[in-house]
Design a protein around this motif. Structure first.
Motif: not given
Ligand code: PEP
Ligand code: MG
Length: 831
Positions: A326-327, A595, A598, A603, A712, A760
């Motif tokens: 996903w990342k 950050r 989270d 997660k 998000d 994002g």
């Molecule tokens: C997002 O939500 O766009 C973000 C960069 O944080 P993560 O993907 O870690 O939730």
């Protein structure tokens, strides 16, 4: 309707092996006037690609699609080998040879599927001396309970129609399973003579329902009426087939094999284009490790436990893989692993395997038999989409099997130089693990353009050709080949002219990438002189060096929660400090946004023993969890603040939804800052919750910067779970609703003199980068490989034009329209 005649049933034969059995069946088909003799070779060719063993002693050899011209008429023959013929470890007694020009034989096959789940009936037909017994079953004279054909449920039922055009294939079936699983009732789906369990994806797929066909759905249990109402509504909404807005780019259309005289001098092996691009290199045949399982095991209780552990372990692996991918590649590409979780979470498969363990089989043996049987059934379906899911099921099955194997014989790893990979077929997770630097291209004998392997190959930017046929595997390792993913061909033993042509085709892309790479340290200044900073997203401190090397002007997001994953206890303050110091040193004066944790949502950190939540994305995650576990939060803040003494560290809180949360987080940070005794650091927040957008003007007064978490923000604005296997592809951050939220955030920030960035996924998207810049963002933080291309993209545009386009995008109707608008205004902008 197709009928099997007595002359098409041959009983009491014997064969030394599978090849002889197929030849025997083939000759019977020739005698029956169904095929030309040449078709028999094609049947053997098909068998080399994938076993046609269905289960319970039944195999259904048939030829490859290319040989369809050798079929004279559609029909089947049944050849019985009462002594059994070894068919890849299983004894086949009933060999049903199929010649198909049309779909007429499907009814016969479906009745065969009925026998499949009934071992006693399969054994009877495998040894009977009465051809009439076989004919009665295959011609429909006798009803054999289908595999899942429990008696219709004693409860209410509804009549629905399968969605068009593809029927109950994987996506709508997954949607149906998801709805069904929300209810306690047993829910059955009836189609033709078969019944499927609505909570089992495999069971639904095996029904082989085409578009527009009628289905009856019945439910039994205390919430049966509610379940049927929800299912009726889901069918009325198209089971996610009709709601897809067209956002996800369609897979490249499957193309017919190119003309035989395609202009190459080398040997052309034609397949289907699956991922564009051209590469030249040496061939290397992919092999998976050999897994050995013992057939029997003495203690069923132990075997039951082993199976449960393996299923749980494989599910955990898939969740991690989903997260990781996903990342790397975004929600749409990662959705396959969510779909795999669904395949794994199949109550029928587990129950079936446990039943075999009760009968004395080892856990691995039982599990393999169950998933192979189902995968074989799927592979035989005429619907290409459904048949393609067989590879997914085998992928999931092997993932569990690896955890159950009694012995694993590893096979040669890839060589230490880049190769063009040839494979029978690749499972999606095999493809996801490929290193694009070592795999120049891939070509598979089987598969299709809509397979997930093809989707993943596209996302990894690897040229790919699928469905090239078994002759592919005759090529020896080390042979020089060209893969042309645009034309869907592999060329073996290319001539100098072939090589030159391939090189020309590659040059344009390579030149663009090279130019971007050379200019990677230049700032991203638009043609009208406006600068946008391009930073990198990180989850591993060691990768900071790579970010600098790629031209990143800072770290726009360090996902620190990754320091907490895959371990048994949280990292200490000193450990965290060391991780942050590694980054500070690597960045050498460039800013780093750390950050705070989270955790929550998708997660999971098992050792924190957080209570399971009904809706984890709407639950205690991000800053909310930091408040619940202030001990973790304070330890982390101290480590961050200590690191700030050595370089420009900024602190950012995730999931802030209200000013009170920001005030509380800042107060705790300030207390720890005084304890540590360092100078104040810049504080910012992720803007990723709609309430933060609406309160942006108030929040902006309390921070130094905003970073918009479009991943998000998109899921919360569009109310589409970012992990949803069906909806995720539609959750495009370029939706005008999301862009309007960004516009509003920027307006709130501007009034307070605060800068806004984004971290994002859409910040790294060619259209996204232009629009975010046009909306007034001054920093884009992207995946490391995208840094040079995003910088180049911004250098190539005028900010005035980007602003005008962004304004126009705000009044579009959907993300597809926005994307078309950007393509129109900024043609040729691949980033
Ligand atoms: C997002 O939500 O766009 C973000 C960069 O944080 P993560 O993907 O870690 O939730
Ligand atoms: Mg987020």
């Amino acid at each position: 309707m197709l009928q099997v005649t007595e002359s098409q049933v041959r009983l009491g034969l014997s064969a030394a092996d599978k090849t002889e059995a197929i030849r025997t069946a083939g000759r019977a088909m020739v005698d029956a006037g169904l095929i030309e003799p040449g078709y028999i070779d094609s049947m053997l060719g098909r068998e080399a690609i994938t076993s046609t063993y269905l289960g319970n002693g039944i195999a259904i050899p048939h030829g490859l699609p290319q040989a369809r011209d050798l079929v004279r008429q559609t029909g089947v023959v049944v050849v019985q080998f009462p002594g059994g013929v070894d068919w890849g470890g299983e004894p086949a007694r009933l060999v049903v040879g199929i010649a198909a020009r049309s779909d007429e034989h499907i009814a016969v096959l479906q009745r065969l599927t009925g026998v499949l789940g009934n071992p006693a009936e399969a054994a009877r037909l495998g040894t009977t001396t009465d051809p009439g017994a076989v004919m009665a079953v295959l011609n429909g004279g006798e009803t054999v309970p289908a595999p899942d054909a429990a008696a219709p449920l004693a409860g209410p039922s509804i009549a629905v129609t399968a969605p068009s055009p593809h029927g109950l294939h994987a996506r709508p079936a997954t949607a149906l399973v998801e709805v069904a699983k929300r209810f306690r009732s047993e829910i059955a789906v009836r189609h033709g003579g078969g019944t499927g369990n609505a909570k089992s994806l495999v069971s639904l797929l095996r029904l082989g329902v085409s578009g527009g066909q009628p289905l009856t759905i019945s439910a039994a249990g205390d919430d049966a009426d509610a379940a049927l109402a929800a299912i009726r509504a889901a069918f009325a909404a198209g089971l996610d087939e009709s709601t897809v807005s067209g956002t996800p780019p369609p897979p490249p259309p499957a193309r017919a094999a190119p003309p035989a005289d395609l202009d190459y001098d080398g040997q052309v092996i034609a397949g289907i284009s699956a991922s564009p691009g051209v590469a030249t290199g040496t061939a290397w045949k992919f092999q998976r490790e050999e897994l050995t399982v013992d057939e029997t095991a003495p203690d069923p209780a132990v075997q039951h436990r082993r199976l449960d552990h393996a299923l749980a372990g494989a599910a955990a692996d898939l969740r991690n893989l989903h997260e990781e991918f996903w990342k790397k590649a975004g929600a749409a590409k990662a959705a396959i692993f969510k779909a795999h979780l669904e395949l794994l979470d199949d109550p029928e498969m587990a129950a079936d395997a446990h039943a075999r363990i009760d009968a004395g089989k080892g856990a691995g043996w039982a599990w393999r038999a169950v998933y192979e049987e189902r995968a074989n059934t799927l592979a035989q379906l005429t619907d290409a989409l459904l048949a393609g899911r067989a590879a997914d099921l085998r992928d999931v099955g092997r993932r569990v099997l690896r955890l159950l194997a009694d012995a694993t014989e590893s096979v040669a790893a890839l060589p230490d130089h880049p190769v063009i990979l040839l494979a029978e077929d690749l499972e999606p997770s095999d493809t996801a693990k490929l290193d694009p630097a070592m795999v120049l291209g891939l070509c598979t004998a089987g598969g299709g353009a809509t397979s997930h392997t093809a989707i993943i190959a596209r996302s990894l930017d690897i040229p790919a050709v699928v469905a090239a046929g078994p002759s592919l595997l005759d090529l020896e390792n080390g042979r020089e080949v060209i893969i042309n993913g645009d034309d869907g061909v592999l060329v073996a033993g290319p001539s100098g002219r072939d090589r030159a042509r391939a090189a020309t085709a590659r040059v344009a892309v390579a030149q663009r990438r090279e130019a971007e790479h050379l200019e990677r340290y230049k700032p991203a200044i638009t043609t009208d002189g406006r600068r946008v900073e391009v930073a990198a997203n990180l989850s591993d401190p060691e990768a900071a060096v790579k970010a600098v090397e790629a031209g990143a002007e800072g770290i726009g997001l360090m996902r620190t929660e990754f320091l907490f994953l895959q371990r048994d206890f949280p990292p200490s303050e000193e450990e965290q400090l060391e991780a942050y110091r590694i980054m500070v040193r690597a960045m050498n004066g460039l800013p780093i946004i750390l950050r705070t944790l989270d955790i929550g949502g998708d997660k999971n950190v098992p050792y924190l023993r957080l209570p399971a939540e009904e809706n984890p994305f709407l639950g205690v995650r991000g800053i909310r969890l930091c408040f619940e576990r202030e001990d973790l939060f304070r330890t982390q803040l101290r480590a961050m603040l200590r690191a700030s003494a050595e370089g420009p560290v900024r602190i950012m809180y995730p999931m802030i939804a209200a000013p009170a949360e920001l005030a509380r987080a800042k107060a705790i940070t300030e207390e720890e800052r005084r304890t540590v005794g360092v100078a104040p650091v810049e504080i910012g927040i992720m803007v990723e919750v709609p309430s933060a957008v609406m309160m942006a003007d108030r929040l902006a007064k309390e921070v130094s910067f905003f970073s918009i978490g479009t991943n998000d923000l998109t899921q919360y604005v569009l109310a589409m779970d970012r992990l949803h296997p069906v909806l995720a592809p539609q959750a495009d951050g370029l939706h005008p609703a999301v862009l309007r939220m960004i516009e509003r955030t920027v307006a709130g920030a501007k009034a307070a003199g605060v800068w806004v960035g984004a971290c994002g996924g859409i910040a790294g998207d060619p259209a996204g980068a232009v629009l975010l810049a046009g909306l007034g963002l001054t920093e884009l933080s992207v995946a490391i490989p995208s840094v040079p291309s995003v910088k180049a993209r911004l250098r190539g545009i005028s900010m005035a034009e980007a602003e005008r386009t962004a304004r126009d995008a705000l009044v579009c109707d959907d993300a597809a329209e926005v994307r078309a608008l950007v393509r129109d205004r900024f043609p040729g902008g691949a980033a």
